[in-house]
Scaffold this active site. Structure first.
Site, PDB file in Angstrom:
ATOM      1  CD  GLU A  50      40.331   3.343  16.104  1.00 28.58           C
ATOM      2  OE1 GLU A  50      40.902   4.436  15.600  1.00 28.58           O
ATOM      3  OE2 GLU A  50      40.501   3.044  17.075  1.00 28.58           O
ATOM      4  CG  HIS A  98      36.969   5.609  17.876  1.00 25.69           C
ATOM      5  ND1 HIS A  98      36.082   6.567  18.415  1.00 25.69           N
ATOM      6  CD2 HIS A  98      38.350   5.106  18.465  1.00 25.69           C
ATOM      7  CE1 HIS A  98      36.928   6.659  19.642  1.00 25.69           C
ATOM      8  NE2 HIS A  98      38.039   5.857  19.749  1.00 25.69           N
ATOM      9  CG  ASP A 132      38.086   1.914  20.134  1.00 26.43           C
ATOM     10  OD1 ASP A 132      38.851   2.517  20.282  1.00 26.43           O
ATOM     11  OD2 ASP A 132      37.296   1.787  21.008  1.00 26.43           O
TER      12      ASP A 132
END
Lengths: 157, 376
Positions: free
Chosen positions: B143, B145, B175
């Site tokens: 991810e 993020h 994200d």
């Protein structure tokens, strides 16, 4: 997260051991959006009517097993507290608590995290004391509940 | 023409699940029946599965039954890394890789194509688990993020590894929060209810807008190598001790300076509020350019869908750029999923039950927006 909903409102009861009222108990949920390995669960800050009840007088009931103290919970390294599940916190106090309303200050300590953190080594040696804010996971503030003693029959009594 | 696919991360339904308004099957049915043809399912293993990591064969059979019954597809399973699990030591990279391998095997049993790891997982752990992913044909997506931007070290090391080895089973899961450029109104109101001054929230918003156009004391500050949690830990240490790693000092000083120059006698909370400006990654759609081949799936993070003025039935999130990145993805021929990931619910959870967010409704509105912007 879900600060006001972590303790079930009608769950505060006295509990019995060896035929005597040994303390009070209440139902809790995990303050996160997921479950965690049970070992990460590090106890509670509980202040009821101005008296603090430390981790050492608490036990925790989950997964259909008898209540365990937090030294035992610490060893449950492969057991999981699922997100959907309610658990019961037991607090030892001779004679339990009185009828009527009680004010509880509450904070859960769960050592879940997003990967490695600067506090890791310290928390292995000295796990944070619940209520200090450290390890409070998704509920960073101490939450205050007003709860009325449920005088129903204690199933374990 | 390539088509972007739509799905939902059940992270979006965390509160609905907490209150047992929708169970796992109910969440799957919601995707199937009410989201204009979305078919992607993303779960967090420790949220959706019972007895993690030991799902029973009966459950796995039931899961596949649901996928068939509701005509949906398991896309991504999000997994975690809690390095204090054993409590008597901090988990080594090897131990973390063992947990990840187990998660990959579990994802395979449930028919997922991708496993998403947290942004903070060291690449060594991903590499150690990679042979299992390759054997089972599962892609590991790290991810990306907020506040990590796409051009930072954490993405580059994945790109380099993939280029050097040719593996087809490692990449990134951006994200959408990386395209957020100002705090959401619901977060600001939450902060104000928790003691923030409205003035400080206004300074925060202005600081964010200044950073977006590259002016002000934070214009050239880059803290792209750390996660939100780590920045916060370091920031609180800095406030207490006046010390921080050199990496952070310039940014932290700027926050203090902005606060001091806009608020007379600022409170500790005022500094914390303005500090939030450091938690946006300043990512632009075109930053995805060279990274397109490495994108495994995308989290459609959002905080608050509101109706667009004078356009009944059409919705937007005013704190996040969706149109720019979706147009970019369309042009670049992205064929993967964007999975709605609603995170605004937490900013209502200090309120009484009847004032909590309606997650199901928010996701429906987000899917309306995605469908419209994708141009289905």
């Amino acid at each position: 997260m879900l600060d006001n909903f972590l303790v079930r409102k009608d769950s505060l009861m006295n509990f019995f051991e060896n035929g005597k009222v040994a303390g009070f108990k209440f139902a809790v949920r995990n303050a996160n959006y997921r479950g965690v390995f049970l070992s990460l669960h590090n106890g509670y800050y509980i202040k009821l009517d101005d008296v603090v009840y430390p981790r050492e007088v608490q036990k925790f009931e989950i997964n259909g097993k008898s209540p365990r103290d937090f030294e035992e919970i610490k060893k449950a390294v492969y057991e999981h507290w699922d997100y959907d599940d309610e658990a019961i916190v037991y607090v030892y106090k001779d004679g339990g608590i009185s009828s009527g309303k009680h004010v509880m200050e509450f904070q859960q300590s769960v050592l879940a995290a997003y990967g490695y953190m600067p506090t890791d080594e310290e928390w292995v040696k000295n796990p944070p004391v619940p209520g200090s804010g450290a390890g409070s996971d998704k509920t960073v503030h101490i939450v205050t509940y007003e709860l009325e003693l449920n005088e129903g029959i204690d199933q374990n009594g | 023409m390539a088509k972007i696919k739509r799905g939902v991360s059940f992270y979006s339904y965390q509160q609905t699940q907490f209150f047992k308004q929708l169970g796992l099957e109910g969440q799957i049915r919601e995707v199937s029946e009410n989201l204009y043809g979305a078919d992607g399912i993303e779960i967090l293993d420790e949220q959706s599965l019972r007895q993690y990591p030991n799902s029973s064969d009966e459950f796995v059979a039931q899961w596949h039954g649901w996928m068939e019954k509701y005509h949906v597809t398991p896309v991504t399973m999000d997994v975690f890394m809690d390095v204090l699990q054993f409590r008597d030591h901090v988990m080594s990279h090897h131990e973390c890789a063992e947990r990840l391998k187990g998660d990959i095997r579990l994802a395979k049993r449930l028919g997922f194509k991708n496993v998403r790891t947290l942004a903070v997982v060291p690449i060594e752990i991903l590499v150690e688990a990679l042979p299992v992913a390759e054997e089972l044909d599962i892609r590991i997506g790290k991810e990306i993020h907020n506040p990590i931007p796409l051009h930072g070290k954490y993405v580059q090391e994945i790109v380099d590894y993939v280029d050097n080895t040719g593996t087809k089973h490692l990449g990134i899961v951006p994200d959408w929060g990386i395209f957020q450029y100002q705090p959401s109104d619901v977060k600001l109101e939450w902060m104000i209810r928790h003691g923030a001054s409205r003035k400080a929230t206004e300074i925060l918003t202005q600081t964010c807008l200044d950073m977006r156009v590259g002016v002000g004391p934070l214009a050239d500050v880059d803290i792209s190598l750390v996660t939100a949690g780590n920045i916060e830990v370091n920031w609180h240490r800095y406030l207490k001790t006046d010390e921080a790693a050199p990496y952070f000092v310039k940014a932290f000083k700027a926050i203090v300076e902005i606060t001091n120059s806009n608020i007379s006698e600022p409170s500790a909370m005022d500094y914390d509020v303005v500090f939030q400006a450091l938690l946006f990654s300043q990512t632009r759609p075109e930053d995805m350019g060279k990274l397109m081949p490495y994108i495994i799936s995308i989290h459609g993070k959002f905080y608050h869908m509101t109706e667009i003025p004078n356009r009944p039935g059409e919705f937007e999130d005013c704190s996040i750029d969706y149109e720019g990145p979706i147009n970019y993805l369309k042009k670049a021929g992205y064929e993967g999923y964007i999975n709605s990931e609603y995170e605004g619910q937490r900013f209502y959870q200090d309120l009484p039950l009847e004032q909590l967010a309606d997650e199901v409704d928010q996701v429906r509105k987000h899917q309306e927006m995605l469908k419209r912007l994708i141009g289905e």
